[in-house]
Design a protein around this motif. Structure first.
Motif, PDB file in Angstrom:
ATOM      1  N   SER A  31     -54.023   2.120   3.686  1.00 33.51           N
ATOM      2  CA  SER A  31     -54.991   2.932   4.711  1.00 33.51           C
ATOM      3  C   SER A  31     -54.589   2.695   5.975  1.00 33.51           C
ATOM      4  CB  SER A  31     -56.313   2.501   4.290  1.00 33.51           C
ATOM      5  OG  SER A  31     -56.738   3.056   2.926  1.00 33.51           O
ATOM      6  N   GLY A  32     -54.448   1.049   6.414  1.00 35.51           N
ATOM      7  CA  GLY A  32     -54.238   0.504   7.731  1.00 35.51           C
ATOM      8  C   GLY A  32     -52.819   1.217   8.333  1.00 35.51           C
ATOM      9  N   ALA A  33     -51.897   1.418   7.323  1.00 40.12           N
ATOM     10  CA  ALA A  33     -50.609   1.940   7.834  1.00 40.12           C
ATOM     11  C   ALA A  33     -50.793   3.353   8.043  1.00 40.12           C
ATOM     12  CB  ALA A  33     -49.647   1.687   6.639  1.00 40.12           C
ATOM     13  N   ARG A  34     -51.237   4.028   7.324  1.00 41.37           N
ATOM     14  CA  ARG A  34     -51.683   5.563   7.172  1.00 41.37           C
ATOM     15  C   ARG A  34     -52.338   6.027   8.689  1.00 41.37           C
ATOM     16  NH1 ARG A  34     -54.997   8.591   2.470  1.00 41.37           N
ATOM     17  NH2 ARG A  34     -54.893  10.845   3.187  1.00 41.37           N
ATOM     18  N   VAL A  35     -53.625   4.946   9.270  1.00 37.45           N
ATOM     19  CA  VAL A  35     -54.130   5.480  10.401  1.00 37.45           C
ATOM     20  C   VAL A  35     -53.436   4.643  11.496  1.00 37.45           C
ATOM     21  CG1 VAL A  35     -56.112   5.993   9.006  1.00 37.45           C
ATOM     22  CG2 VAL A  35     -56.163   3.579   9.911  1.00 37.45           C
ATOM     23  N   VAL A 105     -57.898   4.866  -1.027  1.00 47.27           N
ATOM     24  CA  VAL A 105     -57.042   4.926   0.216  1.00 47.27           C
ATOM     25  C   VAL A 105     -57.590   5.762   1.157  1.00 47.27           C
ATOM     26  CG1 VAL A 105     -54.777   5.689   1.126  1.00 47.27           C
ATOM     27  CG2 VAL A 105     -54.964   4.101  -1.081  1.00 47.27           C
ATOM     28  N   ALA A 106     -58.170   6.911   0.644  1.00 47.40           N
ATOM     29  CA  ALA A 106     -58.877   7.752   1.590  1.00 47.40           C
ATOM     30  C   ALA A 106     -60.247   7.338   1.899  1.00 47.40           C
ATOM     31  CB  ALA A 106     -59.065   9.041   0.859  1.00 47.40           C
ATOM     32  N   ILE A 112     -61.703   2.159   8.006  1.00 46.40           N
ATOM     33  CA  ILE A 112     -60.951   1.303   9.219  1.00 46.40           C
ATOM     34  C   ILE A 112     -61.339   2.002  10.402  1.00 46.40           C
ATOM     35  CG2 ILE A 112     -58.709   0.717   9.808  1.00 46.40           C
ATOM     36  CD1 ILE A 112     -57.987   0.442   7.006  1.00 46.40           C
ATOM     37  N   VAL A 113     -61.072   3.342  10.547  1.00 48.10           N
ATOM     38  CA  VAL A 113     -61.273   3.880  11.868  1.00 48.10           C
ATOM     39  C   VAL A 113     -62.818   3.811  12.343  1.00 48.10           C
ATOM     40  CG1 VAL A 113     -61.508   6.411  12.643  1.00 48.10           C
ATOM     41  CG2 VAL A 113     -59.772   5.861  11.270  1.00 48.10           C
ATOM     42  N   HIS A 114     -63.860   3.773  11.521  1.00 49.79           N
ATOM     43  CA  HIS A 114     -65.289   3.523  11.669  1.00 49.79           C
ATOM     44  C   HIS A 114     -65.285   2.178  12.524  1.00 49.79           C
ATOM     45  CE1 HIS A 114     -67.361   7.037  10.701  1.00 49.79           C
ATOM     46  NE2 HIS A 114     -66.822   7.257   9.623  1.00 49.79           N
ATOM     47  N   LEU A 115     -64.714   1.252  11.540  1.00 51.99           N
ATOM     48  CA  LEU A 115     -64.702  -0.289  11.928  1.00 51.99           C
ATOM     49  C   LEU A 115     -64.191  -0.534  13.368  1.00 51.99           C
ATOM     50  CD1 LEU A 115     -65.272  -3.181  11.228  1.00 51.99           C
ATOM     51  CD2 LEU A 115     -62.938  -3.282  10.324  1.00 51.99           C
ATOM     52  N   SER A 116     -62.977   0.337  13.687  1.00 52.97           N
ATOM     53  CA  SER A 116     -62.292   0.082  15.041  1.00 52.97           C
ATOM     54  C   SER A 116     -63.157   0.667  16.122  1.00 52.97           C
ATOM     55  CB  SER A 116     -61.095   0.867  15.130  1.00 52.97           C
ATOM     56  OG  SER A 116     -60.419   0.811  16.237  1.00 52.97           O
ATOM     57  N   LYS A 117     -63.993   2.073  15.670  1.00 51.79           N
ATOM     58  CA  LYS A 117     -64.791   2.445  16.590  1.00 51.79           C
ATOM     59  C   LYS A 117     -65.833   1.849  17.096  1.00 51.79           C
ATOM     60  CE  LYS A 117     -63.389   7.322  15.741  1.00 51.79           C
ATOM     61  NZ  LYS A 117     -63.881   8.679  15.240  1.00 51.79           N
ATOM     62  N   GLN A 118     -66.609   1.105  15.954  1.00 49.72           N
ATOM     63  CA  GLN A 118     -67.748   0.209  16.120  1.00 49.72           C
ATOM     64  C   GLN A 118     -67.580  -1.142  16.796  1.00 49.72           C
ATOM     65  OE1 GLN A 118     -69.462   0.846  12.505  1.00 49.72           O
ATOM     66  NE2 GLN A 118     -70.138   3.010  12.601  1.00 49.72           N
ATOM     67  N   ASN A 140     -67.128  13.265  -2.673  1.00 55.61           N
ATOM     68  CA  ASN A 140     -66.174  14.466  -2.899  1.00 55.61           C
ATOM     69  C   ASN A 140     -64.848  13.922  -2.701  1.00 55.61           C
ATOM     70  OD1 ASN A 140     -68.388  16.196  -2.878  1.00 55.61           O
ATOM     71  ND2 ASN A 140     -68.560  16.104  -0.493  1.00 55.61           N
ATOM     72  N   LEU A 141     -64.644  12.811  -2.390  1.00 50.83           N
ATOM     73  CA  LEU A 141     -63.142  12.368  -2.068  1.00 50.83           C
ATOM     74  C   LEU A 141     -62.754  11.707  -3.364  1.00 50.83           C
ATOM     75  CD1 LEU A 141     -63.110  10.549   1.256  1.00 50.83           C
ATOM     76  CD2 LEU A 141     -61.763  12.914   0.564  1.00 50.83           C
ATOM     77  N   MET A 142     -63.512  11.642  -4.441  1.00 49.53           N
ATOM     78  CA  MET A 142     -63.033  11.047  -5.735  1.00 49.53           C
ATOM     79  C   MET A 142     -62.351  11.877  -6.478  1.00 49.53           C
ATOM     80  SD  MET A 142     -66.151   8.264  -6.659  1.00 49.53           S
ATOM     81  CE  MET A 142     -65.175   7.366  -7.741  1.00 49.53           C
ATOM     82  N   HIS A 143     -61.283  11.394  -7.054  1.00 52.24           N
ATOM     83  CA  HIS A 143     -60.596  12.224  -7.912  1.00 52.24           C
ATOM     84  C   HIS A 143     -59.530  11.440  -8.733  1.00 52.24           C
ATOM     85  CE1 HIS A 143     -57.944  11.671  -4.333  1.00 52.24           C
ATOM     86  NE2 HIS A 143     -56.805  11.651  -5.213  1.00 52.24           N
ATOM     87  N   ILE A 144     -59.152  11.729  -9.866  1.00 55.04           N
ATOM     88  CA  ILE A 144     -58.318  11.131 -10.783  1.00 55.04           C
ATOM     89  C   ILE A 144     -56.680  11.298 -10.310  1.00 55.04           C
ATOM     90  CG2 ILE A 144     -57.322  10.964 -13.247  1.00 55.04           C
ATOM     91  CD1 ILE A 144     -59.979  10.035 -12.720  1.00 55.04           C
TER      92      ILE A 144
END
Length: 271
Positions: A31-35, A105-106, A112-118, A140-144
């Motif tokens: 996730s960190g590499a993604r954002v 990951v999503a 991580i974005v929220h942590l950075s903004k706060q 809503n993001l949960m999926h197999i």
């Protein structure tokens, strides 16, 4: 099935959750590499590791109590059956973490974005994460995972030695406490020495993880952010690492008794 007591079930569920969390920790670097916020990602990663380590320390006295409450007849076989269920729970927890990996990951990307903004405030992040709105979005993001998620997966860039080391470290960490407790039954005259050896075993496993495994993944994540590496390569390596972790929990079943015998033998040089 006398060994399958209510306490064993509770401990197994606790172990399952711990190994799920530790498996999902691999999603944080992805996730960190993604954002593009690897430092914030590592902060969240360290938080997850601390939570899992604390949870593991909390369950140890309950796991030890299984030895104290074991019957006086056929004690070794009774305790072994209970501990193998607990080891099996670590495998199920790891498998659950692998299944939930794409979803987290999503979720971690947003966290991580929220942590950075706060401004790096963990309490503020928790207030956001546990809000009704965020929980709804998370569900809503949960999926197999689908076959699409494995598209492009290859072993070409996966360091084989890293795979093996991670598998061995996971197996040692999984059985460290259990083998030490079982060793106390094998050598009752040196029981305290054997039990205290569990801290040394887990400490060595943690050092090996920090020295040989974590830096490699962190460097790969840095390379992705600095455009020197490919995100797909990092994802492939992460998938292989969680796979090696799963195999490590299975290997733990094979190493449990030999590990206990080795600890029992080694204690004679300490006492």
């Amino acid at each position: 099935m006398e060994f399958l007591t209510e306490k064993v079930i509770y401990i197994a569920l606790f172990i399952l959750i711990i190994h799920t969390i530790e498996t999902l920790a691999y999603a944080v670097r992805l996730s960190g590499a993604r954002v593009g916020l690897i430092a914030s990602a590592l902060s969240l990663f360290n938080l997850m590791v601390i939570v899992s380590r604390m949870a593991n320390m909390m369950q140890q006295p309950f796991t030890g109590s299984l030895v104290d409450t074991a019957p006086t007849t056929n004690t070794l076989a009774f305790v072994e059956s209970q501990y193998r269920i607990i080891i099996g729970a670590s495998t199920i927890g790891t498998l659950l973490g692998i299944i939930l990996l794409p979803t987290f990951v999503a979720l971690f990307s947003r966290s991580i974005v929220h942590l950075s903004k706060q401004g790096g405030s963990i309490p503020s992040l928790f207030r956001t994460l546990f809000s009704v709105d965020y929980i709804k979005r998370g569900l809503n993001l949960m999926h197999i995972p689908s076959k699409k998620y494995l598209k492009g997966f290859t072993l070409a860039h996966v360091p084989k030695r890293l795979f093996v080391v991670n598998m061995l470290v996971t197996s040692v960490y999984t059985i460290g406490v259990l083998s030490a407790l079982y060793a106390a039954l094998l050598e009752p005259d040196r029981a305290s020495t054997a039990i205290m050896a569990s801290g040394l075993i887990n400490g060595i496993a943690t050092i090996l993880l920090v020295v040989f495994v974590d830096p490699k993944i962190s460097v790969m994540a840095d390379d992705v952010i600095q455009k020197r590496g490919d995100y797909m390569t990092l994802r492939n390596v992460s998938l292989m690492m969680v796979s090696s972790r799963l195999l490590g929990t299975l290997l733990a079943q094979l190493l449990f008794i030999p590990g206990a015998s080795y600890i029992a033998w080694f204690t004679q040089f300490i006492v």
